[in-house]
Design an enzyme around this catalytic site. Sequence first.
Site, PDB file in Angstrom:
ATOM      1  N   GLY A  11      39.040  50.353  42.654  1.00 44.09           N
ATOM      2  CA  GLY A  11      40.327  49.980  43.749  1.00 44.09           C
ATOM      3  C   GLY A  11      41.044  48.866  43.000  1.00 44.09           C
ATOM      4  N   GLU A  13      43.623  48.408  41.304  1.00 42.40           N
ATOM      5  CA  GLU A  13      44.291  48.806  40.049  1.00 42.40           C
ATOM      6  C   GLU A  13      45.907  48.620  40.167  1.00 42.40           C
ATOM      7  OE1 GLU A  13      42.722  51.066  42.123  1.00 42.40           O
ATOM      8  OE2 GLU A  13      40.797  51.856  41.009  1.00 42.40           O
ATOM      9  N   LYS A  15      47.802  49.811  43.118  1.00 44.65           N
ATOM     10  CA  LYS A  15      48.514  51.110  43.460  1.00 44.65           C
ATOM     11  C   LYS A  15      49.826  50.781  44.252  1.00 44.65           C
ATOM     12  CE  LYS A  15      44.597  52.283  45.741  1.00 44.65           C
ATOM     13  NZ  LYS A  15      43.673  51.270  44.961  1.00 44.65           N
ATOM     14  N   HIS A  40      47.324  46.384  49.678  1.00 43.47           N
ATOM     15  CA  HIS A  40      48.085  46.659  48.568  1.00 43.47           C
ATOM     16  C   HIS A  40      49.067  45.596  48.712  1.00 43.47           C
ATOM     17  CE1 HIS A  40      46.492  50.389  48.108  1.00 43.47           C
ATOM     18  NE2 HIS A  40      46.734  51.134  49.139  1.00 43.47           N
ATOM     19  N   ARG A 139      30.353  62.930  65.455  1.00 43.76           N
ATOM     20  CA  ARG A 139      31.190  63.872  66.524  1.00 43.76           C
ATOM     21  C   ARG A 139      31.140  63.036  67.780  1.00 43.76           C
ATOM     22  NH1 ARG A 139      28.217  68.677  64.752  1.00 43.76           N
ATOM     23  NH2 ARG A 139      26.843  66.984  64.247  1.00 43.76           N
ATOM     24  N   GLN A 220      41.290  52.013  48.115  1.00 35.73           N
ATOM     25  CA  GLN A 220      40.034  51.860  47.063  1.00 35.73           C
ATOM     26  C   GLN A 220      40.280  52.552  45.732  1.00 35.73           C
ATOM     27  OE1 GLN A 220      39.128  52.993  50.498  1.00 35.73           O
ATOM     28  NE2 GLN A 220      39.115  50.853  51.271  1.00 35.73           N
ATOM     29  N   ALA A 295      43.305  40.842  48.212  1.00 34.42           N
ATOM     30  CA  ALA A 295      44.441  40.915  49.293  1.00 34.42           C
ATOM     31  C   ALA A 295      43.903  40.705  50.644  1.00 34.42           C
ATOM     32  CB  ALA A 295      45.289  41.858  48.882  1.00 34.42           C
ATOM     33  N   LYS A 327      48.545  46.193  34.695  1.00 37.37           N
ATOM     34  CA  LYS A 327      48.278  44.591  34.420  1.00 37.37           C
ATOM     35  C   LYS A 327      48.100  44.803  32.676  1.00 37.37           C
ATOM     36  CE  LYS A 327      46.737  42.782  38.376  1.00 37.37           C
ATOM     37  NZ  LYS A 327      45.815  41.789  39.068  1.00 37.37           N
ATOM     38  N   LEU A 328      48.581  45.471  32.077  1.00 33.21           N
ATOM     39  CA  LEU A 328      48.865  45.172  30.704  1.00 33.21           C
ATOM     40  C   LEU A 328      48.972  43.636  30.085  1.00 33.21           C
ATOM     41  CD1 LEU A 328      48.161  47.005  28.037  1.00 33.21           C
ATOM     42  CD2 LEU A 328      50.388  47.487  27.970  1.00 33.21           C
ATOM     43  N   ASP A 329      49.998  43.225  30.828  1.00 35.31           N
ATOM     44  CA  ASP A 329      50.265  41.741  30.445  1.00 35.31           C
ATOM     45  C   ASP A 329      49.317  40.854  30.582  1.00 35.31           C
ATOM     46  OD1 ASP A 329      50.546  42.474  33.156  1.00 35.31           O
ATOM     47  OD2 ASP A 329      51.310  40.574  33.510  1.00 35.31           O
ATOM     48  N   GLY A 411      53.754  43.733  34.588  1.00 39.89           N
ATOM     49  CA  GLY A 411      53.669  42.463  35.641  1.00 39.89           C
ATOM     50  C   GLY A 411      53.954  43.183  36.830  1.00 39.89           C
TER      51      GLY A 411
HETATM   52  P1  GDP Z   1      46.094  47.801  44.994  1.00 37.43           P
HETATM   53  O1  GDP Z   1      45.113  47.622  45.858  1.00 37.43           O
HETATM   54  O2  GDP Z   1      45.494  48.827  44.060  1.00 37.43           O
HETATM   55  O3  GDP Z   1      47.481  48.024  45.178  1.00 37.43           O
HETATM   56  O4  GDP Z   1      45.853  46.426  44.255  1.00 37.43           O
HETATM   57  P2  GDP Z   1      45.930  44.970  44.802  1.00 37.43           P
HETATM   58  O5  GDP Z   1      47.374  44.916  45.461  1.00 37.43           O
HETATM   59  O6  GDP Z   1      44.743  44.476  45.377  1.00 37.43           O
HETATM   60  O7  GDP Z   1      45.985  44.259  43.421  1.00 37.43           O
HETATM   61  C1  GDP Z   1      47.083  44.419  42.411  1.00 37.43           C
HETATM   62  C2  GDP Z   1      47.562  42.978  42.152  1.00 37.43           C
HETATM   63  O8  GDP Z   1      48.122  43.020  40.903  1.00 37.43           O
HETATM   64  C3  GDP Z   1      48.792  42.426  43.316  1.00 37.43           C
HETATM   65  O9  GDP Z   1      48.798  41.239  43.150  1.00 37.43           O
HETATM   66  C4  GDP Z   1      49.990  42.958  42.351  1.00 37.43           C
HETATM   67  O10 GDP Z   1      51.215  42.184  42.684  1.00 37.43           O
HETATM   68  C5  GDP Z   1      49.672  42.573  41.036  1.00 37.43           C
HETATM   69  N1  GDP Z   1      50.052  43.532  39.935  1.00 37.43           N
HETATM   70  C6  GDP Z   1      50.224  44.950  40.004  1.00 37.43           C
HETATM   71  N2  GDP Z   1      50.849  45.460  38.833  1.00 37.43           N
HETATM   72  C7  GDP Z   1      50.542  44.503  38.034  1.00 37.43           C
HETATM   73  C8  GDP Z   1      50.892  44.060  36.529  1.00 37.43           C
HETATM   74  O11 GDP Z   1      51.232  45.071  35.800  1.00 37.43           O
HETATM   75  N3  GDP Z   1      50.723  42.929  36.178  1.00 37.43           N
HETATM   76  C9  GDP Z   1      50.517  41.652  36.869  1.00 37.43           C
HETATM   77  N4  GDP Z   1      50.242  40.541  36.256  1.00 37.43           N
HETATM   78  N5  GDP Z   1      50.189  42.021  37.972  1.00 37.43           N
HETATM   79  C10 GDP Z   1      50.320  43.193  38.593  1.00 37.43           C
END
Ligand code: GDP
Length: 421
Positions: A11, A13, A15, A40, A139, A220, A295, A327-329, A411
């Site tokens: 979870g 990731e 999404k 999210h 049920r 998740q 979150a 989150k490659l950054d 990002g």
């Molecule tokens: P979800 O439940 O799978 O949507 O994940 P979360 O929202 O809990 O966590 C993702 C967090 O990473 C959020 O704060 C997003 O704004 C942030 N985020 C998503 N993609 C990226 C990324 O490629 N790079 C960075 N730095 N942050 C990201």
Amino acid sequence: MVTIIVGAQWGDEGKGKIVDVLAERADIVARYQGGANAGHTLVVEGKTIVLHLIPSGILHPHVQCVIGNGVVLDPVALRQEIAMLDAMGISVRGRLFISHKAHVIMPYHKLLDAAREQHQGIGTTGRGIGPAYIDKYSRVGIRVVDLLDRRVLEEKLRTNLAEKNALLEKIYGAERLDVEQIVAEYLEFDRYIDEFVTDTSALLHNALREGKQILAEGAQGALLDVDHGTYPFVTSSNPTSGGACTGLGIPPTAVARIIGLAKAYSTRVGNGPFPTELHDETGELLRRLGNEYGATTGRARRCGWLDLVALRYSVMINGITELALTKLDVLGKLSSFKVCTGYRLGNQPLKSFPADARTLDTVEPEYIELEGWQSSLDAAHTIEELPAQARQLVRLIEDYCEVRVSLISTGAERHQIVRRT
Ligand code: GDP
């Protein structure tokens, strides 16, 4: 055509962002399981928006959003979320559809969740999700459709409370709940959600017949799946792709793509095995750089290296047709990083992802180490524009998991994305 978006790890990731990006080209975004325990997070033009129940597609005015039968609905959370969106000038009226078969979270579910968590220590969010699913499978659950008829609701509540009050009082030492009060509260909620409630399976089938694009969004991740995850440290529903069919009432034959989301490193919230977890300052650094705090709960997430053994397993059980790497950054900010490409149990290499949490807890991960690139990825919009080290990581994932990485998030903002055609 249905595209399923599934978290391929534990979870969180990202999404929210990927669904938001893909929703540009979708007609409907439909949530298929979980409750208001998932958060999210989206960042749109610098503004952070956290959604727990309503699919992230709601931010696109052309998109219709569905809360499917597989979701457990928290009245309080739903109202809060609609109010938050309203305050932002985003109307859900005429665009949000809630399944009449979805189960409703009742006050006793939250009380029982908190009480049981003290005994079990799974690390749940205490929002009543688990107990609501227990009632579904026992049920005795109360569904949206039951709110329509005061008599049915009262009867079901009386039966439930006879047992729940005894549990609350005698086992957990908590206060009894009052039937009348809950009936009044939920009848009022019924009036509130009335305009959103419909037969969402029929709605989705009609949309499919019209050739519309549907994104099915899970909450998740696959490794928290009650059947295929690291049981018992799992959620109480099926985030894996199969859950999209049962949780929405759509046939597997309608599914054309299954996009697995994987973060470039790993995180896990709550307890349970996590082979590549870092207990040192590198883990701390990843947490800080990636802002790895829940979150929904604000809990610090456990952080570790990307685990390709777990990811390959996830690709297998979900039938993932392509991966989105997020989150490659964050990973690239490190001077070097590791990727797990095998497990050992004592001297023995493990051939598959173990079914038993205790075994998974004792495996020794094997790593390969790659160099970081320590430069911004903001300007990259094609794979060729990524640093060589980042491309090397993408290749490694593709070779190991035998699936293509078609999207790369660099990002939190919408535009920070590399799409591969
Ligand atoms: P979800 O439940 O799978 O949507 O994940 P979360 O929202 O809990 O966590 C993702 C967090 O990473 C959020 O704060 C997003 O704004 C942030 N985020 C998503 N993609 C990226 C990324 O490629 N790079 C960075 N730095 N942050 C990201």
